[in-house]
Design an enzyme around this catalytic site. Structure first.
Site, PDB file in Angstrom:
ATOM      1  N   ARG A 108       0.666  -1.203   0.293  1.00 52.58           N
ATOM      2  CA  ARG A 108       0.073  -0.245   0.073  1.00 52.58           C
ATOM      3  C   ARG A 108       0.972   1.077  -0.016  1.00 52.58           C
ATOM      4  NH1 ARG A 108      -3.900  -0.779   4.555  1.00 52.58           N
ATOM      5  NH2 ARG A 108      -4.841  -1.679   2.875  1.00 52.58           N
ATOM      6  N   TYR A 109       1.860   1.125   0.779  1.00 50.62           N
ATOM      7  CA  TYR A 109       2.687   2.496   0.853  1.00 50.62           C
ATOM      8  C   TYR A 109       4.046   2.084  -0.016  1.00 50.62           C
ATOM      9  CZ  TYR A 109       0.181   3.277   5.180  1.00 50.62           C
ATOM     10  OH  TYR A 109      -0.855   3.595   6.171  1.00 50.62           O
ATOM     11  N   ARG A 112       7.336  -0.146   1.849  1.00 51.51           N
ATOM     12  CA  ARG A 112       7.031  -0.751   2.530  1.00 51.51           C
ATOM     13  C   ARG A 112       5.955  -1.884   2.234  1.00 51.51           C
ATOM     14  NH1 ARG A 112       5.635   3.893   4.385  1.00 51.51           N
ATOM     15  NH2 ARG A 112       4.102   4.015   6.002  1.00 51.51           N
ATOM     16  N   CYS A 121      -3.014 -17.732  15.313  1.00 51.30           N
ATOM     17  CA  CYS A 121      -2.680 -16.904  16.414  1.00 51.30           C
ATOM     18  C   CYS A 121      -2.876 -18.099  17.619  1.00 51.30           C
ATOM     19  CB  CYS A 121      -3.597 -16.000  16.462  1.00 51.30           C
ATOM     20  SG  CYS A 121      -3.694 -14.585  15.260  1.00 51.30           S
ATOM     21  N   CYS A 125      -7.909 -12.613  19.277  1.00 58.33           N
ATOM     22  CA  CYS A 125      -8.832 -11.611  19.787  1.00 58.33           C
ATOM     23  C   CYS A 125     -10.082 -11.169  19.416  1.00 58.33           C
ATOM     24  CB  CYS A 125      -7.854 -10.283  19.550  1.00 58.33           C
ATOM     25  SG  CYS A 125      -6.209 -10.502  19.825  1.00 58.33           S
ATOM     26  N   CYS A 128     -10.395  -8.521  16.471  1.00 55.18           N
ATOM     27  CA  CYS A 128      -9.372  -8.738  15.524  1.00 55.18           C
ATOM     28  C   CYS A 128      -9.813  -7.945  14.273  1.00 55.18           C
ATOM     29  CB  CYS A 128      -9.049 -10.127  15.156  1.00 55.18           C
ATOM     30  SG  CYS A 128      -7.691 -10.163  13.915  1.00 55.18           S
ATOM     31  N   ARG A 130      -8.486  -8.397  11.208  1.00 56.50           N
ATOM     32  CA  ARG A 130      -8.336  -9.279  10.168  1.00 56.50           C
ATOM     33  C   ARG A 130      -9.139 -10.717  10.458  1.00 56.50           C
ATOM     34  NH1 ARG A 130      -2.566  -8.544   9.827  1.00 56.50           N
ATOM     35  NH2 ARG A 130      -2.763  -6.548   8.785  1.00 56.50           N
ATOM     36  N   ASP A 289     -11.445  -0.895  13.741  1.00 52.23           N
ATOM     37  CA  ASP A 289     -11.671  -0.892  12.587  1.00 52.23           C
ATOM     38  C   ASP A 289     -13.112  -1.341  12.429  1.00 52.23           C
ATOM     39  OD1 ASP A 289      -9.489  -0.214  11.406  1.00 52.23           O
ATOM     40  OD2 ASP A 289      -8.635  -2.116  11.498  1.00 52.23           O
ATOM     41  N   ASP A 326      -7.023   3.597  10.552  1.00 55.10           N
ATOM     42  CA  ASP A 326      -6.512   2.813   9.376  1.00 55.10           C
ATOM     43  C   ASP A 326      -7.849   3.033   8.476  1.00 55.10           C
ATOM     44  OD1 ASP A 326      -5.055   1.518   7.714  1.00 55.10           O
ATOM     45  OD2 ASP A 326      -4.421   0.124   9.313  1.00 55.10           O
ATOM     46  N   LYS A 333      -2.856   4.650   7.269  1.00 57.82           N
ATOM     47  CA  LYS A 333      -3.082   4.883   8.847  1.00 57.82           C
ATOM     48  C   LYS A 333      -3.251   6.728   8.586  1.00 57.82           C
ATOM     49  CE  LYS A 333      -0.979   1.016  10.292  1.00 57.82           C
ATOM     50  NZ  LYS A 333      -0.674   0.485   8.988  1.00 57.82           N
TER      51      LYS A 333
END
Ligand SMILES: *Cc1c(COP(=O)(O)O)cnc(C)c1O
Ligand code: SF4
Length: 366
Positions: A108-109, A112, A121, A125, A128, A130, A289, A326, A333
């Site tokens: 996206r950037y 990076r 995981c 969470c 989460c 994602r 999000d 985000d 972000k």
């Protein structure tokens, strides 16, 4: 402290593979650790049809059974509110699919990429971002997919920062992880390698000397972790953080602002000060999000702005993270700040300091 595990021998408890093997992933296991009403059991079962659960025994042991709003419980035990659908909810709120040139890479950037190497995981969470993919399968990237991703990074010489995430990269065995990191390190234009992991919070015994010795070979490495509440900074978690820092790896923290868990200045302040005490640098504080089934965690954006405003200037600058949204649809972000500038023209800037007093700065003459 929850004492279901009080008879577990320390050599098992302190072994991350034991923690993973004994993860709590259904209502039967959970009801042994926590007293649940029939209604709660029913609700959790309903949620599990939609989103997976996994809690490490270590993380579950931190739940205060007498506190229905325990921050550890709220982050790990499904709530019926996850079944509520909101008009604004999305499967992929950050448009990671749209920004993915090859599988597992989000570019996206300019300089990076995000490299998602596993969907697994140790703890899922409840908040989460994602969650559309995480935990859906336990998949670790295949050799073929790894080759495709590495080829992409190699061809794109503008990439100088590779952020390895998932899922949680530290749930993977050290040898497999080393293979991936070594393949990235071979690319000469890649400068820093970053790892995003929640293991120091939910399974701190995974931060072993063996893992640190492996990572040290591939410096410069940076790690970001994800503490949301000071209760998570147990002596075990503190040891894990210090091991990382003592390996010469800068450790940052990204927390998410979560309604009923950490949405007050006092709670965030306690967390940030204890992070800094452990040489963990608060990096970002995220607005929650728009992922599905997490609407009950979202706060008004003004809450985050107010918290950061009430901390800035009052505690060490090191202890204040940047508050970001985000942006939906892949905007990236975006920092959301209190506006300290009252007016600004070619002559002067009129501004407010942290205590609300007005100050002037004359602009240089042309
Ligand atoms: C967050 C993120 C990064 C890293 O951003 P920084 O601001 O450098 O921490 C890179 N790529 C994607 C897709 C991201 O979501
Ligand atoms: S550790 Fe990260 S990726 Fe895994 S469930 Fe938690 S927030 Fe999602």
């Amino acid at each position: 402290m929850n004492n279901y595990y009080c008879n577990t021998p320390p050599e098992k408890w302190n072994d991350w593979k034991w923690q993973l093997a004994n993860k709590i992933d259904n209502v039967e296991k959970l009801s042994k650790v926590l007293t649940l009403t029939e209604k709660e059991k029913e609700d959790i079962k309903n949620c599990l049809d939609r989103f997976r659960m996994s809690i490490t025994p270590y993380y579950a042991s931190l739940i205060d059974p007498n506190d229905p709003k325990d921050p550890i419980k709220m982050q790990s035990v499904p709530s019926i509110a996850e079944m509520d659908d909101n008009d604004n909810d999305m499967d992929d709120p950050l448009n990671e699919i749209g920004d993915s040139p090859v599988p597992n890479i989000v570019h996206r950037y300019p300089d990076r990429v995000l490299f998602l190497i596993t969907l697994r995981c140790s703890m899922y969470c409840r908040h989460c971002t994602r969650r559309r993919v995480v935990g859906e399968k336990d998949g670790i990237i295949s050799e073929n997919e790894l080759k495709i991703a590495i080829d992409y990074i190699r061809k794109h010489t503008e990439i100088r920062d590779v952020l390895i995430s998932g899922g949680d990269p530290f749930v993977m065995g050290t040898a497999k992880l080393e293979h991936i990191i070594a393949s990235i390190r071979e690319i000469s234009h890649v400068d820093i390698i970053r790892i995003g992991t929640r293991v120091p919070v939910v399974m701190p015994m995974r931060i072993t000397d063996e893992l640190m010795d492996m990572l040290k070979k591939y410096q410069p490495i940076w790690i970001n972790t994800h503490f949301n509440h000071v209760k998570e900074l147990t002596p075990e978690a503190e040891v894990a953080c210090q091991k990382i820092v003592n390996a010469g790896i800068p450790l940052g923290n990204q927390n998410v602002l979560l309604r009923g868990i950490n949405d007050s200045t006092k709670t965030i302040k306690d967390l940030m000060l204890k992070l800094v005490h452990n040489r963990v640098r608060p990096y970002y504080m995220y607005q929650c999000d728009l992922s599905k089934g997490i609407g009950h965690f979202r706060t008004n954006v003004d809450t985050g702005v107010k918290i950061i405003h009430e901390l800035t200037g009052f505690i060490s600058g090191y202890a204040v993270p940047r508050f970001v949204i985000d942006a939906p649809a892949g905007g990236g972000k975006i920092p959301i700040n209190y506006n300290y500038v009252i007016s600004k023209d070619d002559k002067e800037v009129v501004m407010e300091n942290y205590m609300g007093k007005t100050f002037y700065y004359p602009q240089p003459e042309k």
